[in-house]
Motif scaffolding. Structure first.
Motif, PDB file in Angstrom:
ATOM      1  N   LEU A   3       6.613  -9.994   5.068  1.00  0.00           N
ATOM      2  CA  LEU A   3       5.717 -10.813   4.250  1.00  0.00           C
ATOM      3  C   LEU A   3       6.216 -10.773   2.806  1.00  0.00           C
ATOM      4  CD1 LEU A   3       2.230  -9.647   5.584  1.00  0.00           C
ATOM      5  CD2 LEU A   3       3.496 -11.702   6.210  1.00  0.00           C
ATOM      6  N   PRO A   4       5.869 -11.789   2.014  1.00  0.00           N
ATOM      7  CA  PRO A   4       6.220 -11.718   0.593  1.00  0.00           C
ATOM      8  C   PRO A   4       5.526 -10.501  -0.024  1.00  0.00           C
ATOM      9  CG  PRO A   4       4.802 -13.613   1.031  1.00  0.00           C
ATOM     10  CD  PRO A   4       5.101 -12.967   2.342  1.00  0.00           C
ATOM     11  N   ILE A   5       6.146  -9.893  -0.998  1.00  0.00           N
ATOM     12  CA  ILE A   5       5.555  -8.680  -1.582  1.00  0.00           C
ATOM     13  C   ILE A   5       5.321  -8.834  -3.073  1.00  0.00           C
ATOM     14  CG2 ILE A   5       6.452  -7.136   0.182  1.00  0.00           C
ATOM     15  CD1 ILE A   5       8.686  -6.346  -1.760  1.00  0.00           C
ATOM     16  N   HIS A   6       4.344  -8.097  -3.545  1.00  0.00           N
ATOM     17  CA  HIS A   6       3.992  -7.981  -4.959  1.00  0.00           C
ATOM     18  C   HIS A   6       3.711  -6.503  -5.221  1.00  0.00           C
ATOM     19  CE1 HIS A   6       3.566 -12.341  -5.086  1.00  0.00           C
ATOM     20  NE2 HIS A   6       2.928 -12.239  -3.939  1.00  0.00           N
ATOM     21  N   PRO A   7       4.746  -5.647  -5.097  1.00  0.00           N
ATOM     22  CA  PRO A   7       4.508  -4.202  -5.172  1.00  0.00           C
ATOM     23  C   PRO A   7       4.072  -3.752  -6.567  1.00  0.00           C
ATOM     24  CG  PRO A   7       6.857  -4.643  -5.130  1.00  0.00           C
ATOM     25  CD  PRO A   7       6.162  -5.962  -4.941  1.00  0.00           C
ATOM     26  N   GLU A   8       3.214  -2.762  -6.556  1.00  0.00           N
ATOM     27  CA  GLU A   8       2.765  -2.152  -7.806  1.00  0.00           C
ATOM     28  C   GLU A   8       2.469  -0.685  -7.559  1.00  0.00           C
ATOM     29  OE1 GLU A   8      -1.497  -2.962  -8.924  1.00  0.00           O
ATOM     30  OE2 GLU A   8      -1.213  -4.607  -7.492  1.00  0.00           O
ATOM     31  N   LEU A  56     -10.604  -9.881  -0.150  1.00  0.00           N
ATOM     32  CA  LEU A  56      -9.169 -10.155  -0.195  1.00  0.00           C
ATOM     33  C   LEU A  56      -8.662 -10.354  -1.613  1.00  0.00           C
ATOM     34  CD1 LEU A  56      -9.064 -12.734   2.720  1.00  0.00           C
ATOM     35  CD2 LEU A  56      -8.322 -10.354   2.803  1.00  0.00           C
ATOM     36  N   TYR A  57      -7.372 -10.121  -1.805  1.00  0.00           N
ATOM     37  CA  TYR A  57      -6.703 -10.424  -3.060  1.00  0.00           C
ATOM     38  C   TYR A  57      -6.147 -11.832  -2.955  1.00  0.00           C
ATOM     39  CZ  TYR A  57      -7.446  -5.635  -4.186  1.00  0.00           C
ATOM     40  OH  TYR A  57      -8.063  -4.451  -4.443  1.00  0.00           O
ATOM     41  N   ASP A  58      -5.882 -12.441  -4.083  1.00  0.00           N
ATOM     42  CA  ASP A  58      -5.462 -13.836  -4.121  1.00  0.00           C
ATOM     43  C   ASP A  58      -3.999 -13.935  -4.522  1.00  0.00           C
ATOM     44  OD1 ASP A  58      -5.477 -16.563  -4.069  1.00  0.00           O
ATOM     45  OD2 ASP A  58      -6.642 -16.820  -5.905  1.00  0.00           O
ATOM     46  N   HIS A  59      -3.106 -13.835  -3.529  1.00  0.00           N
ATOM     47  CA  HIS A  59      -1.673 -14.019  -3.783  1.00  0.00           C
ATOM     48  C   HIS A  59      -0.982 -14.366  -2.468  1.00  0.00           C
ATOM     49  CE1 HIS A  59      -1.016  -9.939  -2.270  1.00  0.00           C
ATOM     50  NE2 HIS A  59      -1.881  -9.492  -3.144  1.00  0.00           N
ATOM     51  N   SER A  60       0.315 -14.647  -2.537  1.00  0.00           N
ATOM     52  CA  SER A  60       1.062 -15.169  -1.382  1.00  0.00           C
ATOM     53  C   SER A  60       1.108 -14.201  -0.202  1.00  0.00           C
ATOM     54  CB  SER A  60       2.473 -15.562  -1.801  1.00  0.00           C
ATOM     55  OG  SER A  60       3.182 -14.447  -2.300  1.00  0.00           O
ATOM     56  N   THR A  61       1.068 -12.916  -0.439  1.00  0.00           N
ATOM     57  CA  THR A  61       1.084 -11.954   0.673  1.00  0.00           C
ATOM     58  C   THR A  61      -0.147 -12.159   1.549  1.00  0.00           C
ATOM     59  OG1 THR A  61       2.181 -10.357  -0.768  1.00  0.00           O
ATOM     60  CG2 THR A  61       1.248  -9.508   1.292  1.00  0.00           C
ATOM     61  N   VAL A  62      -1.294 -12.283   0.920  1.00  0.00           N
ATOM     62  CA  VAL A  62      -2.544 -12.475   1.659  1.00  0.00           C
ATOM     63  C   VAL A  62      -2.524 -13.810   2.391  1.00  0.00           C
ATOM     64  CG1 VAL A  62      -5.051 -12.700   1.430  1.00  0.00           C
ATOM     65  CG2 VAL A  62      -3.828 -10.982   0.077  1.00  0.00           C
ATOM     66  N   GLU A  63      -2.038 -14.856   1.739  1.00  0.00           N
ATOM     67  CA  GLU A  63      -1.967 -16.169   2.379  1.00  0.00           C
ATOM     68  C   GLU A  63      -1.120 -16.109   3.654  1.00  0.00           C
ATOM     69  OE1 GLU A  63      -0.469 -18.761  -0.664  1.00  0.00           O
ATOM     70  OE2 GLU A  63      -2.253 -18.470  -1.921  1.00  0.00           O
ATOM     71  N   GLU A  64       0.006 -15.430   3.595  1.00  0.00           N
ATOM     72  CA  GLU A  64       0.875 -15.311   4.763  1.00  0.00           C
ATOM     73  C   GLU A  64       0.271 -14.390   5.822  1.00  0.00           C
ATOM     74  OE1 GLU A  64       3.648 -17.163   5.439  1.00  0.00           O
ATOM     75  OE2 GLU A  64       2.960 -18.214   3.630  1.00  0.00           O
TER      76      GLU A  64
END
Length: 157
Positions: free
Chosen positions: A90-95, A55-63
């Motif tokens: 879900l919160p996003i962190h697009p890249e 998993l990645y460590d950011h709010s999207t994964v937490e949610e």
């Protein structure tokens, strides 16, 4: 005078090259293995075959983890991915990920969960969720039609 120009050129080249080396690799720097996450472990089950997910460590994964366990009927798209529209955003962190790898699990926009089973180039933006650690047989398991997939959280023993 000529010697000074070469020294300046050498310094500029070193600075530019050094800056390129220090660019973070988003996959390497943000991926967190299950062992490093502590209590939260995640698996995906396809046709009774269980795969561990890094998993990645950011709010999207937490949610996303808060939604587990869930079984989804994922639809086929383009012969390289399965997708499912979640009921909530879900919160996003697009890249711009540029390169998709077999086993990548990502979020497109804010509610489309995507599981990739072939490598390819892309210009789309995604939020990284995780990556299946061992993709042996994954493409075969997923096939070329819609399929039931279970995402589940496990407690660390």
């Amino acid at each position: 005078m000529l010697k000074r120009k070469y020294i300046c050129l050498f310094i500029i080249v070193c600075l530019v090259y050094g800056c390129q080396l220090s660019q973070p690799d988003p996959l390497r720097d943000t991926a967190v293995s299950q062992d490093e996450r502590g209590d939260e472990l995640m698996n995906i089950v396809i046709n009774e075959q269980k795969y561990k997910i890094e998993l990645y460590d950011h709010s999207t994964v937490e949610e996303f983890i808060k939604l587990l366990p869930m079984t989804l009927q994922m639809e086929e798209l383009h012969g390289n991915e399965k997708y499912y529209y979640l009921d909530q955003s879900l919160p996003i962190h697009p890249e711009s990920v540029n390169q998709i790898k077999v086993g990548d699990i990502m979020l497109f926009q804010d509610n489309c969960l995507v599981l990739f089973y072939k490598d390819f180039q892309t210009s789309y933006q995604y939020t990284r969720i995780g990556h299946i650690e061992d993709v042996t047989g994954l493409s075969h398991q997923l096939g070329n039609k819609s399929i039931s997939v279970t995402f589940q959280k496990e407690e660390n023993e």
